[in-house]
Design a protein around this motif. Sequence first.
Motif, PDB file in Angstrom:
ATOM      1  N   TYR A   4      36.191  39.712  10.192  1.00  0.00           N
ATOM      2  CA  TYR A   4      34.943  40.573  10.075  1.00  0.00           C
ATOM      3  C   TYR A   4      34.132  40.289   8.670  1.00  0.00           C
ATOM      4  O   TYR A   4      33.175  40.286   8.829  1.00  0.00           O
ATOM      5  CB  TYR A   4      35.376  41.991  10.046  1.00  0.00           C
ATOM      6  CG  TYR A   4      34.097  42.925   9.696  1.00  0.00           C
ATOM      7  CD1 TYR A   4      33.411  43.107  10.616  1.00  0.00           C
ATOM      8  CD2 TYR A   4      34.077  43.599   8.635  1.00  0.00           C
ATOM      9  CE1 TYR A   4      32.160  44.100  10.615  1.00  0.00           C
ATOM     10  CE2 TYR A   4      33.098  44.483   8.358  1.00  0.00           C
ATOM     11  CZ  TYR A   4      31.952  44.697   9.498  1.00  0.00           C
ATOM     12  OH  TYR A   4      30.819  45.496   9.103  1.00  0.00           O
ATOM     13  N   ASP A   5      35.080  40.010   7.750  1.00  0.00           N
ATOM     14  CA  ASP A   5      34.405  39.587   6.251  1.00  0.00           C
ATOM     15  C   ASP A   5      33.702  38.301   6.426  1.00  0.00           C
ATOM     16  O   ASP A   5      32.524  38.200   6.063  1.00  0.00           O
ATOM     17  CB  ASP A   5      35.258  39.582   5.155  1.00  0.00           C
ATOM     18  CG  ASP A   5      35.879  40.771   5.060  1.00  0.00           C
ATOM     19  OD1 ASP A   5      35.239  41.679   4.303  1.00  0.00           O
ATOM     20  OD2 ASP A   5      37.245  41.002   5.129  1.00  0.00           O
ATOM     21  N   MET A  37      26.789  47.033   7.549  1.00  0.00           N
ATOM     22  CA  MET A  37      28.015  46.074   7.404  1.00  0.00           C
ATOM     23  C   MET A  37      28.248  45.961   5.990  1.00  0.00           C
ATOM     24  O   MET A  37      27.147  45.449   5.404  1.00  0.00           O
ATOM     25  CB  MET A  37      27.606  44.941   8.413  1.00  0.00           C
ATOM     26  CG  MET A  37      26.716  43.858   7.988  1.00  0.00           C
ATOM     27  SD  MET A  37      26.318  42.766   9.477  1.00  0.00           S
ATOM     28  CE  MET A  37      27.771  42.163   9.846  1.00  0.00           C
TER      29      MET A  37
END
Length: 282
Positions: A4-5, A37
């Motif tokens: 996700y990063d 995000m």
Amino acid sequence: MGAYDILVALVLGIVEGITEWLPVSSTGHMILVNQFMSFSDEEFQDMFLVVVQLGAILAVVILFWSKLWPFRFFGRKRSESIVKVDTFVLWLKIAVASIPAAIVGFTIDDLIDEMFYNAFVVAGALIIYGILFIIVELWNKGRNPVIKTVSEIGYSSAIIIGIFQVLAAIVPGTSRSGATIIGALLLGIARSAAAEFTFYLAIPVMFGASLLKIVKHGFNFDIMGYITLAVGMLVAFFVSLFAIRFLMGYVKKHDFKAFGVYRILLGIAVLAYFFITGAAVV
């Protein structure tokens, strides 16, 4: 840190590559993106948002290498010197223009973040400088530029442009490129020369800011942190190549009023988002 990063780094790299060079404020866009995000590590994010600029800087160096490299080792005529004097003079002007921002960066950078880095200040700067872009362009209408190329920019003009750059360092949302371009236009510098000089001026300023963040935070993260940072920088580099070419082509036929309108709309959007959602101010 995980997959996700890396996705966050990819998105922020795209945003950085576009907004760092167009006079629309990368900070304003980052604030909006961060509402949807953000990295799992807040300290990493603080470092990433500055160090990712190194990828954008590299795009300037690559695109303008022939104008920025001060030596002539190969392909020169016997009558030509190895040293390109004009390029050294250009770097001196860049150094002079960078002094105001360097003073601010080394002395009150953290204080500025604490006092001014919030959504309302950013939105206000977006709107105010958007209006200024429109006013300056209307004032310039019909006027012929006094300075048409970067080489014609003198030391006094360079320091004035550098002072305008400080406005961006003090008030987030101003846009470094936007502030310097407005300053250059007020001095009677042609749009293409103003844009090109602001690209050059970004090299020492952004490199210095990135170095300060690295010294402050270090590289205290795992291998995924390095991969995430590399992804962001690479994306920022490739996107910057297109953004810079776009702006240099755009200013040959158009003025900056469209960017002014966009800034005003973005500023209103930032304010509306925080008022409507009640989200915490950055």
